[in-house]
Structures are given as C-alpha cells and as structure tokens.
Design a protein around this motif. Structure first.
Motif, PDB file in Angstrom:
ATOM      1  N   UNK A   8      45.022 -15.008  12.654  1.00 56.80           N
ATOM      2  CA  UNK A   8      45.264 -13.694  12.719  1.00 56.80           C
ATOM      3  C   UNK A   8      43.843 -12.692  12.911  1.00 56.80           C
ATOM      4  N   UNK A   9      44.435 -11.357  12.610  1.00 57.53           N
ATOM      5  CA  UNK A   9      43.101 -10.420  12.739  1.00 57.53           C
ATOM      6  C   UNK A   9      43.274  -9.692  11.278  1.00 57.53           C
ATOM      7  N   UNK A  10      42.766  -9.841  10.243  1.00 53.69           N
ATOM      8  CA  UNK A  10      43.106  -9.197   9.045  1.00 53.69           C
ATOM      9  C   UNK A  10      42.453  -7.820   9.332  1.00 53.69           C
ATOM     10  N   UNK A  11      41.414  -7.234  10.221  1.00 52.23           N
ATOM     11  CA  UNK A  11      41.415  -5.993  10.088  1.00 52.23           C
ATOM     12  C   UNK A  11      42.290  -5.413  11.124  1.00 52.23           C
ATOM     13  N   UNK A  58      42.469  -4.364   0.481  1.00 50.47           N
ATOM     14  CA  UNK A  58      41.675  -3.917  -0.754  1.00 50.47           C
ATOM     15  C   UNK A  58      42.626  -4.480  -1.970  1.00 50.47           C
ATOM     16  N   UNK A  59      43.793  -4.116  -1.664  1.00 52.93           N
ATOM     17  CA  UNK A  59      44.789  -4.431  -2.756  1.00 52.93           C
ATOM     18  C   UNK A  59      44.910  -5.880  -3.029  1.00 52.93           C
ATOM     19  N   UNK A  76      36.228   0.317   6.678  1.00 53.13           N
ATOM     20  CA  UNK A  76      35.179  -0.193   6.022  1.00 53.13           C
ATOM     21  C   UNK A  76      34.695  -0.105   4.699  1.00 53.13           C
ATOM     22  N   UNK A  77      35.193   1.182   4.344  1.00 51.29           N
ATOM     23  CA  UNK A  77      34.921   1.761   3.094  1.00 51.29           C
ATOM     24  C   UNK A  77      35.958   1.199   2.119  1.00 51.29           C
ATOM     25  N   UNK A  78      37.176   0.643   2.457  1.00 50.80           N
ATOM     26  CA  UNK A  78      37.742  -0.329   1.640  1.00 50.80           C
ATOM     27  C   UNK A  78      37.199  -1.655   1.380  1.00 50.80           C
ATOM     28  N   UNK A  79      36.777  -2.241   2.444  1.00 49.38           N
ATOM     29  CA  UNK A  79      36.400  -3.529   2.628  1.00 49.38           C
ATOM     30  C   UNK A  79      35.186  -3.563   1.459  1.00 49.38           C
ATOM     31  N   UNK A  80      34.118  -2.733   1.700  1.00 49.10           N
ATOM     32  CA  UNK A  80      33.167  -2.499   0.745  1.00 49.10           C
ATOM     33  C   UNK A  80      33.371  -2.316  -0.663  1.00 49.10           C
TER      34      UNK A  80
END
Ligand code: SF4
Length: 383
Positions: free
Chosen positions: A67-70, A78-79, A110-114
């Motif tokens: 898949x494509x998680x992004x 994030x959750x 990107x904010x969530x990932x970081x």
C-alpha cells in the motif's frame, strides 16, 4: 527482552499500479474515509490483542508499509504509532520508517510523521522517465517526486530510501543511467533496485501475455543490474544486499531483521510474522480481517512451527543475500552444529562452480553467485 522488528500494513493506494499484486485497495483521490476509519480502528484493536506479546519485547525497528501509508490522513499514522508506543517498548534509537509515494506527502502529514517519531522515509520513484512511469500505472511524474523528496529532506529527515526498478518494458540503458545520475545528485542515503517481475493476474502480466508489451530479455536485464552496481559503487553506495545499496551506516535495519532471520511481528491485513520459530500470517480478505478483530479475535491464519533444520535453511539463504555473508562460527553456535562438515557436499559443489567462496570465517556468494543466486538457494534446499 527479545528484540523484534515490527511491521504495520496500510493497504490503501490512490490507484493500483499495473504491475502490483500487493495487498492494497485503490481508494481514489476522494478517499474512502469510512473504510479507512474502520481499518485504523481494527488495527488499533489488533495492537491490543497482542498486548502480552508486545509487553514482552523491545521494538528495534518499525516499518509502516503498504500500500501507500502516506495516502491516508497523517493523524491516523500518528495515532497508530502513539498506540504502539503505549503498548510496547521501543529501543532508544529505533528505526521508524514510513513507505511513501510521490504526490501523497503534505506539510501537515510531515508534521504528524515527525511528531510520531518517524525518522526514515522510503519513497517509490521507479524511474525518472515520465512515459515509463505512466506506462506502468504510477500516479506521479518525476517533478512530483522531486517536490516530495525535497519536502521530506527539508523537514529534517536524514535517512531516505528511494526505490527504483529496472527491466521495464521499453526501458533503455540511457534511461536507467539518467535515473541513476539524477538520484546520485539528490543523494538519498539508501537505494533499492528491483527488476520488474510480472505477477499473474496483474494488468501488465495480461498485456504481456497478449503480446501488447514486451519485457526486456534476460541479458539486457542482467546488463542493467551490473550497470546499477557499478555506477552506485563509484558514487559511494555500497551493495550490502543483492538489491540494496546504501551509504555506510544507512543500511535498512528493518530489512536486516528479515535477512538475518530474526523475529518480527506483522500487524494489519495480510501481514506476516515469525516469532519463536512459529510463522503465521493475517487474513488476506479485508472483510474477514475486520470481522475477526471486531469479534475480539486475532486475525491470524494457520501457524507453522519451523523445525531447526528449516530455520537453518532460511538463515542460510537469507544470509547469503547479504554482502557480509554468513559467519560460520555464529551459525555453528546458533544451531549447535558444524555447518561446514554437515554441508560438505553442497559447499564443495557450489565452490567448484564458482558460485560461493569461503574466506576465513565467512561464506558468501561470488559475483557469479549473485547473478545465479536462485541456483545456489536451490542447491542448499535440495541438499
Ligand atoms: S503504490 Fe505500491 S502498493 Fe500501491 S499499487 Fe503501486 S506498487 Fe502497489
């Protein structure tokens, strides 16, 4: 505490690539929010169902793949990661990777990932040639890739992998070199290069069967592979695995878990696990996966207990994929055996054929052996 690799599968993509047989559903640009919300809820519950296991291990690597998680909202990723962090112990320097596709990354995501602690990105480029990208059904062009790559870099991520493909129908050597030159300039820390293999049931498989497309012959595919090895080598990427290249210190620690035959737990649709010499995988049909979890049941299918000899065989064929090869004393200690004398016949045969070599304590494939690796693996399997 046992150290493990953790895999989380996000089975959604904007649309299906023409060669893809992975477990993923096309959700379109509008995004099927209800399906995604139900899936994420199930995934969180699956984490709870593995509470005991997760409490007893330490997570060295987490790979969010698809898949494509992004392509789903960043808040869900994030959750999921937050929930995992509450349920298990992460190593201090854990490698946390997310697989992504160009055009699906935004500043908000990107904010969530970081904030969730993602420190490594894997981006699917495949080729810089827009006509080839469109012919294999990718959703992005090359400009979209560079925009996404630069956004990831500017966010502060210091560890990026880029996936490329070779052996595409109509791909030329010039095209491949253009892809490599462009990548070298962008300077990702890691590059994966896989030959396209057509899987039954995919649109490209059907197109080839009907004579609508032609795959490159084996010789051209091998030539391309050698060109990749040579070009990446002189540009500071060392080949640490048959299909993987990195700058020193940036090997994929998650993939090394698989290649070193260490324990891993997979969560999500169709995810595979191997824990304590037991292999199991999850339901591959979405409705069954969701129903079982919603009924409070783990979604795994049959479990296979792996015997010591099967485990040894797996350790050998996976370890031979690595440039560092197999450390014979470590193998002897892990399996309580004398590996060389117990496998004398096959080792002598493969050495005489120039496919493997032993230097000191290390057994590894030769260059010829890398080209004919399947032949080597079969020889060990039939031994
Ligand atoms: S992006 Fe990856 S997982 Fe999704 S359809 Fe394409 S190849 Fe398959």
């Amino acid at each position: 505490m046992e150290k493990i690799g953790l895999y989380v599968h996000i089975p959604f993509c904007h649309s299906k690539c023409a060669y893809c047989d992975f477990s993923s559903y096309a959700i379109g640009n509008a995004q099927n929010k209800i399906a995604i919300i139900r899936y994420v809820k199930a995934l969180l519950k699956e984490i709870d169902l593995y509470e005991q296991t997760l409490k007893s291990v330490e997570v060295e690597t987490l790979f969010i793949g698809g898949g494509t998680p992004t392509c789903i909202d960043g808040k869900y990723i994030h959750e999921i990661i937050n929930h995992l962090r509450k349920s298990t112990k992460f190593s201090e320097n854990a490698e946390v990777t997310i697989e992504s596709n160009p055009g699906t990354i935004t500043t908000e995501k990107l904010d969530h990932y970081l904030s969730a602690g993602i420190n490594r990105f894997s981006v699917g480029l495949q080729t810089t040639d827009n006509n080839l990208l469109s012919s294999i059904g990718r959703i992005h062009d090359f400009n979209t890739f560079t925009t996404s790559f630069n956004a990831i870099r500017e966010s502060g991520i210091k560890n990026i992998n880029v996936d490329i493909m070779f052996g595409l129908p109509g791909q030329t050597s010039e095209n491949l070199h253009h892809t490599l030159d462009t990548l070298i300039e962008l300077s990702p820390e890691h590059i994966s290069a896989y030959a396209l293999k057509l899987e039954e049931g995919t649109p490209m498989y059907e197109a080839e069967r009907k004579g609508l497309i032609q795959m490159p012959d084996e010789e051209l595919e091998r030539t391309m592979y050698h060109e990749i090895i040579n070009k990446l080598k002189i540009n500071g990427y060392y080949q640490y695995e048959i299909s993987n290249f990195s700058k020193k210190g940036f090997e994929s620690r998650h993939n090394l878990v698989y290649w070193k035959n260490k324990p891993y737990l997979g969560l999500g649709l169709a995810a595979h696990s191997k824990m304590e010499q037991i292999r199991f995988s999850n339901e591959i049909i979405m409705s069954r996966y969701l129903e079982r979890i919603e009924n409070g049941e783990k979604p795994s299918l049959d479990q296979t207990v792996i015997s010591d000899s099967e485990d040894l065989f797996e350790t050998v064929i996976l370890g031979l994929r690595l440039n560092e090869g197999l450390n014979i004393p470590q193998l002897n200690e892990r399996y309580g055996m004398d590996f060389l004398s117990e496998n004398e016949a096959v080792i002598s045969k493969l050495t005489a054929q120039g496919l493997i070599q032993i230097t000191g304590d290390i057994l590894k494939l030769t260059l010829k052996g890398i080209d004919l690796s399947n032949q080597v693996f079969l020889a060990f399997m039939n031994d």
